[in-house]
Design an enzyme around this catalytic site. Structure first.
Site, PDB file in Angstrom:
ATOM      1  N   LYS A 172       0.838  -1.199   0.000  1.00  0.00           N
ATOM      2  CA  LYS A 172       0.000   0.000   0.000  1.00  0.00           C
ATOM      3  C   LYS A 172       0.872   1.247   0.000  1.00  0.00           C
ATOM      4  O   LYS A 172       1.519   1.567   0.984  1.00  0.00           O
ATOM      5  CB  LYS A 172      -0.886   0.043   1.244  1.00  0.00           C
ATOM      6  CG  LYS A 172      -1.957   1.123   1.097  1.00  0.00           C
ATOM      7  CD  LYS A 172      -2.558   1.558   2.403  1.00  0.00           C
ATOM      8  CE  LYS A 172      -1.993   2.843   2.900  1.00  0.00           C
ATOM      9  NZ  LYS A 172      -2.186   3.996   2.020  1.00  0.00           N
ATOM     10  N   GLU A 247      10.109   1.653  10.332  1.00  0.00           N
ATOM     11  CA  GLU A 247      11.047   2.763  10.082  1.00  0.00           C
ATOM     12  C   GLU A 247      10.244   4.033  10.299  1.00  0.00           C
ATOM     13  O   GLU A 247       9.400   4.388   9.473  1.00  0.00           O
ATOM     14  CB  GLU A 247      11.536   2.729   8.632  1.00  0.00           C
ATOM     15  CG  GLU A 247      12.174   1.432   8.190  1.00  0.00           C
ATOM     16  CD  GLU A 247      13.602   1.294   8.674  1.00  0.00           C
ATOM     17  OE1 GLU A 247      14.124   2.255   9.270  1.00  0.00           O
ATOM     18  OE2 GLU A 247      14.179   0.226   8.485  1.00  0.00           O
ATOM     19  N   CYS A 281      13.252  11.554   6.486  1.00  0.00           N
ATOM     20  CA  CYS A 281      13.408  11.191   7.898  1.00  0.00           C
ATOM     21  C   CYS A 281      14.853  11.358   8.364  1.00  0.00           C
ATOM     22  O   CYS A 281      15.117  11.403   9.555  1.00  0.00           O
ATOM     23  CB  CYS A 281      12.918   9.772   8.135  1.00  0.00           C
ATOM     24  SG  CYS A 281      13.644   8.586   7.015  1.00  0.00           S
ATOM     25  N   GLU A 382       8.932  15.848  15.825  1.00  0.00           N
ATOM     26  CA  GLU A 382       9.309  15.842  14.408  1.00  0.00           C
ATOM     27  C   GLU A 382       8.412  16.825  13.644  1.00  0.00           C
ATOM     28  O   GLU A 382       7.191  16.710  13.687  1.00  0.00           O
ATOM     29  CB  GLU A 382       9.137  14.437  13.828  1.00  0.00           C
ATOM     30  CG  GLU A 382       9.601  14.369  12.387  1.00  0.00           C
ATOM     31  CD  GLU A 382       9.484  12.988  11.770  1.00  0.00           C
ATOM     32  OE1 GLU A 382       8.429  12.355  11.889  1.00  0.00           O
ATOM     33  OE2 GLU A 382      10.467  12.550  11.140  1.00  0.00           O
TER      34      GLU A 382
END
Ligand code: TXE
Length: 478
Positions: A172, A247, A281, A382
């Site tokens: 997906k 991750e 990231c 973040e």
């Protein structure tokens, strides 16, 4: 543009016929639709993957190598189409998609095509008793769920080792950037990739992603995305004892000592801060600078940032659009928070409105903030956009303590010409990846992943092959 699911070798709409609009973020307009799939479509994909499994898992290495290589070559032969699609979908400059995203997607497929041929297993002789050997066998049907920041790059980073290890896949892509995964399904059809081996189901995370994670017939999940989603997936996988690789996000420190190569550090720090609009990231979002060079760093950095060009991703700009209107507002919200927390905006800090076709696009000026403590929200959460903070430090210990003070532990960059210091700091930093005097150099053989809330497990090279296989020890008595 009508994006379709790829299930059992065929392009299909969602069974419900529902669709979702997909937006080009650089002009702020809908460019097409994707299927709003649900658990029924996922069910079809899983059934196709189950049916395709017996033949795929016993294929010879050479046959699997040839098929994965054909996929890579199929992308390469339509390079421009993939580059334009990735840029339109994500907002990133076309040159970046052409230099990085699409070539890397091709490399992922080539690398794992070859890795499966060289993937070793061990044997251990137990004196006077017998011989152990290790089998590393395909797990079965696996789920791969990927995000929007590096769409095809991360999609192939998961499906390539999953397929190479002999599994069949239900994948997906992000609903925000589905285009290049769709193009890949058309490549599969062009080259005659065996049906059911790779299935791509488009739609929302809460419907499609969740259905893949919850189905007991899917034996492992490899996920890249936000930490909040990763936690929810981890909880569901734990209930089923399902293998999971996560991750997740980062809040990466870039630690700059006064004995670094200043020019090299400066040029790289501009890149590590703002490449892909800061939506990688691995970007260094907290810049720690030794006090002795803080002012020199700040002046030169701001000068360089003010020279960066923003705008139409089809042109030669440094910075394109961020991925969506929602994400733009999230980032702008963090910039407001910085002010509330007492930070000073040194440059940027606003939405950028280009002239012409891109005037309704989602652009944010590269933003540099100073004056915030390392424990405030802005230095802990973040942001995932073109926003960095500058934080001065005195000593090595001081830098390490602040660098390690977030819940994340993905990547770190260290700048020093002192080799002993480089080793000392590298071993003291809580992160899965450390770069010394460089940034984002990736050798696909190396382990990739994060500590703490940046994830669980490692991908890359044989780590990925190990994740996507079930390990079995066989002992034979002498
Ligand atoms: O990601 P999500 P979002 C960070 C970044 C960003 C934040 C949220 O800080 O602002 O995460 O981004 C699918 N079950 N990163 O919300 O939701 C979803 O459809 C199964 C860091 O866009 O994590 C998509 O395919 N799947 C990052 C994928 O998960 C679900 C990259 C990632 O989307 C699901 C992206 C569910 N319940 C964002 N909900 C990185 N580490 O590179 C969603 N998904």
């Amino acid at each position: 543009m009508t994006i379709k699911n790829y299930i059992n070798g065929e392009l299909r709409d969602a069974l419900s016929n529902k669709i979702i609009n997909v937006v080009n973020p650089s002009i702020g307009k809908v460019y097409g639709t994707l299927p709003d799939s649900d658990s029924q479509d996922v069910m079809l994909a899983i059934e196709a993957a189950i049916e395709a499994l017996p033949a795929w898992k016993i294929l010879s290495f050479e046959q699997r190598f040839d098929l994965l290589l054909k996929l890579a070559n199929g992308i390469e032969s339509r390079m421009n189409e993939f580059v334009e699609a990735e840029s339109m979908d994500n907002g990133k400059p076309e040159w970046l998609a052409a230099q990085s995203d699409i070539p890397r997607a091709i490399s992922n497929l080539k690398f794992f095509a070859s890795a499966q041929m060289n993937f070793p297993s061990e044997s251990h002789h137990t004196p006077n008793q017998g011989l152990n050997y290790t089998l590393r066998q395909p797990i079965g049907v696996v789920g791969c769920i990927s995000p929007w920041n590096l769409p095809l790059y991360l999609f192939t980073w998961k499906i390539a080792p999953a397929l190479a290890a002999g599994n069949t896949v239900v994948a997906k892509p992000s609903e925000i950037t589905p285009y290049t995964a769709y193009l890949l399904s058309t490549v599969c059809i062009e080259i005659g990739f065996p049906k059911g081996v790779l299935n791509i189901v488009h739609g929302l995370g809460a419907k499609v992603g969740q259905a893949i994670v919850e189905d007991k017939r899917v034996k492992a999940i490899a996920f890249t995305g936000g930490t909040v989603t990763g936690r929810a997936i981890n909880i569901e996988c734990a209930k089923q004892f399902k293998k999971v690789s996560l991750e997740l996000g980062g809040k990466n420190p870039n630690i700059i000592f006064d004995d670094c190569d200043f020019e090299d550090m400066m040029a790289t720090t501009v890149r590590s801060s703002f490449t892909n609009q800061g939506q990688i990231c691995l970007c260094g979002s907290r810049i720690f600078i030794q006090k002795t060079i803080y002012t020199q760093f700040k002046e030169e950095f701001i000068t360089r940032i003010n020279q960066l060009t923003i705008g139409d991703p089809k042109t030669n700009v440094n910075i394109g659009a961020v991925v969506s209107e929602d994400h733009m507002h999230k980032i702008l919200g963090y910039i407001e928070l910085a002010k509330e927390e007492g930070g000073t905006i040194l440059t940027g800090g606003k939405r950028y409105i280009p002239e012409g076709e891109c005037r309704d696009g989602f652009f944010i000026e590269p933003t540099v903030i100073e004056g915030l403590g390392h424990l405030c929200r802005l230095n802990q959460e973040e942001i995932f956009g073109p926003v960095v903070t500058l934080i001065p430090f005195d000593t090595e210990e001081n830098a390490i303590e602040m660098a390690n003070s977030t819940p994340y532990g993905l990547a770190c960059t260290i700048w020093t010409e002192n080799v002993k210091k480089a080793h000392r700091v590298a071993q003291s930093i809580d992160s899965g990846i450390v770069w010394v005097n460089t940034w984002m150099v990736r050798d696909l053989r190396t382990p990739f992943g994060g500590m703490k809330e940046s994830g669980i497990g490692r991908e890359g090279g044989f780590e990925a092959m190990r994740f996507f296989t079930e390990t079995k020890n066989v002992f034979i008595k002498y």
